[in-house]
Write an enzyme that holds these catalytic residues in place. Structure first.
Site, PDB file in Angstrom:
ATOM      1  N   ASP A   1      31.109   3.116  11.583  1.00  8.69           N
ATOM      2  CA  ASP A   1      29.725   4.250  12.126  1.00  8.69           C
ATOM      3  C   ASP A   1      29.747   4.112  13.156  1.00  8.69           C
ATOM      4  O   ASP A   1      28.704   4.578  13.920  1.00  8.69           O
ATOM      5  CB  ASP A   1      29.797   4.308  10.489  1.00  8.69           C
TER       6      ASP A   1
ATOM      7  N   GLU B   1      28.271  -0.735   3.146  1.00  6.72           N
ATOM      8  CA  GLU B   1      27.116  -1.909   3.218  1.00  6.72           C
ATOM      9  C   GLU B   1      25.892  -2.163   2.344  1.00  6.72           C
ATOM     10  O   GLU B   1      26.005  -0.539   1.824  1.00  6.72           O
ATOM     11  CB  GLU B   1      26.278  -1.219   4.834  1.00  6.72           C
TER      12      GLU B   1
ATOM     13  N   GLU C   1      28.681  -9.748   9.708  1.00  5.34           N
ATOM     14  CA  GLU C   1      27.969  -9.601  10.460  1.00  5.34           C
ATOM     15  C   GLU C   1      26.553 -10.492  10.520  1.00  5.34           C
ATOM     16  O   GLU C   1      25.872 -10.068  10.160  1.00  5.34           O
ATOM     17  CB  GLU C   1      27.449  -8.002  10.569  1.00  5.34           C
TER      18      GLU C   1
HETATM   19  O1  KIV Z   1      30.859  -0.113  12.788  1.00  2.00           O
HETATM   20  C1  KIV Z   1      31.434  -0.581  12.528  1.00  2.00           C
HETATM   21  O2  KIV Z   1      31.832  -0.843  13.871  1.00  2.00           O
HETATM   22  C2  KIV Z   1      31.156  -1.895  11.797  1.00  2.00           C
HETATM   23  C3  KIV Z   1      31.961  -2.878  12.524  1.00  2.00           C
HETATM   24  C4  KIV Z   1      30.810  -3.794  13.311  1.00  2.00           C
HETATM   25  C5  KIV Z   1      32.015  -3.755  11.467  1.00  2.00           C
HETATM   26  O3  KIV Z   1      31.193  -1.591  10.806  1.00  2.00           O
END
Ligand code: KIV
Length: 256
Positions: A41, A112, A179
């Site tokens: 996202d 998440e 992250e």
């Molecule tokens: O949205 C994304 O690109 C991510 C990565 C940074 C892990 O979740």
């Protein structure tokens, strides 16, 4: 490669993952050694220019997953982010969104955070959709978190991260992204879990690494400091554009 292959990365080779949002980049990635692709996202920022990931919609995630699938084919795993709030509107809605992303070409979805989401994650997995977790800095929670700085520096926060990672495994996630987690905590979590831990800005001792393609190719104007820039494509593109411009307007007088 299959989702179940992720477990083998605990034993030997590291897993590489890169974000991708469109057909042309997916075609290039299909010829690379990269193991897996994330339709993140982050496209909300890298493709659409928004200030955070909360503006990514289900519609966007579906369209970009379809484009990536067309370019990538069946060789590499595609994981797509479930967008902001989609798992907070009831189980039915969450399963519907996850299902739509799978139908668009994803092999799995990424969610998440775990707090208040164990049941919904379980239901999605029991519906036949593999789920990757995401802990540490969770950009969909930016308004709550306040910033993108490193997590797990304090003992309490580190312990909570370890507990949440274990919960994600227990819930049935096949892998988890960490992250911006303190490197020593990310290493501890990677050693503790049986599922593959993919790091981003979390040190080198995880089972694999993911980065945003626009960051590593020098395309995003303000990449995070942990992202290594492997190529300055912005400069190459600018050069090519100016060469075209001078061909159009210069001596060759439009004879291109
Ligand atoms: O949205 C994304 O690109 C991510 C990565 C940074 C892990 O979740």
């Amino acid at each position: 490669m299959k989702i179940t292959d992720f477990y083998s990365f605990k034993k030997g080779n590291k897993i590489s993952m890169i974000t991708c949002y469109d057909y042309c980049f997916a075609k290039i990635i299909s010829k690379s050694e990269i193991d897996s692709v994330l339709v993140g996202d982050s496209l909300s920022m890298t493709v659409y220019g928004y200030s955070s990931t909360i503006y990514a919609t289900e519609e966007m995630m579906i369209r970009h997953t379809e484009a990536v699938k067309k370019g990538l084919g069946d060789e590499k795993i595609i994981i797509t982010d479930i967008p902001f709030l989609s798992t907070r509107k009831g189980i039915q809605k969450a399963i519907e969104t996850a299902g739509n992303l799978i139908k668009a070409g994803a092999d799995a979805v990424k969610i998440e955070n775990i707090k208040g989401q164990e049941r919904v994650i379980q239901e999605i997995i029991e519906s036949g959709i593999p789920v990757m977790g995401h802990l540490g800095v969770t950009p969909q929670y930016i308004k709550y978190l306040g910033n993108y700085s490193k997590r797990g520096k304090e003992k309490q926060e580190a312990n909570n991260l370890i507990k949440d990672a274990i919960k994600m495994q227990k819930t049935g996630c096949f892998s988890v992204v960490l992250e911006c987690v303190e490197a020593s905590i990310a290493m501890q979590i990677s050693k503790k879990l049986k599922i593959a831990v993919i790091g981003i800005g979390s040190g080198k001792d995880t089972d694999g690494q993911v980065l945003v393609i626009n960051d590593i190719l020098g395309l995003f104007p303000s990449p995070p400091s942990f992202a290594r820039v492997y190529e300055r494509l912005d400069e190459k593109i600018l050069n090519a554009l100016n060469k075209f411009d001078s061909d159009v307007k210069g001596e060759r007088n439009g004879n291109i």
